[in-house]
Design an enzyme around this catalytic site. Structure first.
Site, PDB file in Angstrom:
ATOM      1  CB  SER A  60      -5.584   8.005   6.681  1.00  0.00           C
ATOM      2  OG  SER A  60      -4.621   8.820   6.070  1.00  0.00           O
TER       3      SER A  60
HETATM    4  N1  SAH Z   1      -2.106   8.498   2.284  1.00  0.00           N
HETATM    5  C1  SAH Z   1      -1.294   7.970   3.353  1.00  0.00           C
HETATM    6  C2  SAH Z   1      -1.401   8.812   4.614  1.00  0.00           C
HETATM    7  C3  SAH Z   1      -0.127   9.511   4.746  1.00  0.00           C
HETATM    8  S1  SAH Z   1       0.101  10.678   6.033  1.00  0.00           S
HETATM    9  C4  SAH Z   1      -1.598   6.512   3.631  1.00  0.00           C
HETATM   10  O1  SAH Z   1      -2.537   5.974   3.030  1.00  0.00           O
HETATM   11  O2  SAH Z   1      -0.858   5.902   4.405  1.00  0.00           O
HETATM   12  C5  SAH Z   1       0.587  12.068   5.061  1.00  0.00           C
HETATM   13  C6  SAH Z   1       1.865  11.972   4.286  1.00  0.00           C
HETATM   14  O3  SAH Z   1       2.011  13.217   3.615  1.00  0.00           O
HETATM   15  C7  SAH Z   1       3.123  11.779   5.116  1.00  0.00           C
HETATM   16  O4  SAH Z   1       3.796  10.632   4.703  1.00  0.00           O
HETATM   17  C8  SAH Z   1       3.948  13.047   4.829  1.00  0.00           C
HETATM   18  O5  SAH Z   1       5.333  12.810   4.762  1.00  0.00           O
HETATM   19  C9  SAH Z   1       3.383  13.471   3.488  1.00  0.00           C
HETATM   20  N2  SAH Z   1       3.581  14.878   3.123  1.00  0.00           N
HETATM   21  C10 SAH Z   1       3.449  15.995   3.885  1.00  0.00           C
HETATM   22  N3  SAH Z   1       3.730  17.103   3.171  1.00  0.00           N
HETATM   23  C11 SAH Z   1       4.046  16.675   1.906  1.00  0.00           C
HETATM   24  C12 SAH Z   1       4.433  17.336   0.697  1.00  0.00           C
HETATM   25  N4  SAH Z   1       4.558  18.663   0.621  1.00  0.00           N
HETATM   26  N5  SAH Z   1       4.683  16.575  -0.388  1.00  0.00           N
HETATM   27  C13 SAH Z   1       4.564  15.224  -0.352  1.00  0.00           C
HETATM   28  N6  SAH Z   1       4.223  14.544   0.752  1.00  0.00           N
HETATM   29  C14 SAH Z   1       3.959  15.254   1.870  1.00  0.00           C
END
Ligand code: SAH
Length: 215
Positions: A60
């Site tokens: 993000s």
């Molecule tokens: N917090 C992260 C941003 C990640 S982007 C950081 O600091 O880098 C969002 C993430 O959510 C992705 O890796 C995606 O695979 C995950 N995601 C989406 N749906 C999900 C679910 N139902 N359960 C767990 N993870 C999920």
């Protein structure tokens, strides 16, 4: 600019973007964003942009990470649940602010890489759980704070149920590819209070575990 100068500029940028909480600023300062990126993207770690990570996901935008962290109002004794570990950057910041962090990721490869990184960075209070975070984490519930870093169409009832009374949940709400709104939900004895924090853009919250090659 040297890396040290870039990191100083980065913190000054967060301050001018309205991040005033001293604990949040020092947690961001103590967390090297470059460690959560690969290859050529490392050089761009201190730009205020989302960047690609593996499995087609993104780390993000730092000003959004800071805003979400500040609004979450995390206290030292809190137990926090994050849905969407991704690179692990947001969870690493939370680990400096709360007692215990659980973070759930549907891509097993990302979950493993993040857990290894937490070990290397000596962040012993973060546990990564590979799985579908839309179900929350019943075994560790209830939580003081819940943060979603993937956009849901509505605040998931399963997650609201895993929040303590007085607890706070922050999440992006909206369809993917359209404008999403960052929402803050406060759970009280007689219901939920919702506040809109502004427009954001996140990957969608998907049901089930990802079918990655090699999983
Ligand atoms: N917090 C992260 C941003 C990640 S982007 C950081 O600091 O880098 C969002 C993430 O959510 C992705 O890796 C995606 O695979 C995950 N995601 C989406 N749906 C999900 C679910 N139902 N359960 C767990 N993870 C999920």
């Amino acid at each position: 600019m040297t890396l040290a100068q870039q990191r100083l500029q980065f913190i000054l940028g967060l301050r001018s973007a309205g991040i005033t909480n001293a604990r949040v600023l020092s947690a961001m300062e103590a967390t090297p964003r470059d460690a959560f990126l690969d290859g050529i993207f490392r050089e761009r770690a201190y730009e205020d942009r989302p960047l690609p990570i593996s499995c087609g996901q993104t780390i993000s935008q730092p000003s959004v990470v800071a805003l979400m962290t500040q609004e979450l109002d995390v206290q030292p004794r809190h137990k926090v649940l994050e849905i969407g570990t991704g690179s692990g950057y947001q969870a690493a910041i939370l680990s400096r602010l709360a007692r215990r962090i659980y973070t759930v990721e549907r891509h097993t490869g990302l979950a493993k890489a993040a857990q290894d990184l937490f070990r290397r960075l000596d962040l012993a209070n973060v546990t990564v759980i590979p799985g579908d975070g839309s179900l929350g984490l019943p075994a560790q519930a209830p939580f003081d704070r819940i943060l979603l870093t993937a956009a849901a169409e509505d605040p998931p009832a399963t997650l609201l149920a895993q929040l303590k009374p007085g607890g706070v949940m922050i999440l992006p709400v909206g369809q993917s590819d359209t404008v999403q709104n960052l929402i803050k939900v406060i759970k009280s004895d007689d219901g939920f209070e919702y506040t809109e924090l502004g427009e954001v853009r996140f990957v969608p919250l998907l049901a089930g575990v990802a079918k990655d090659p090699g999983n």
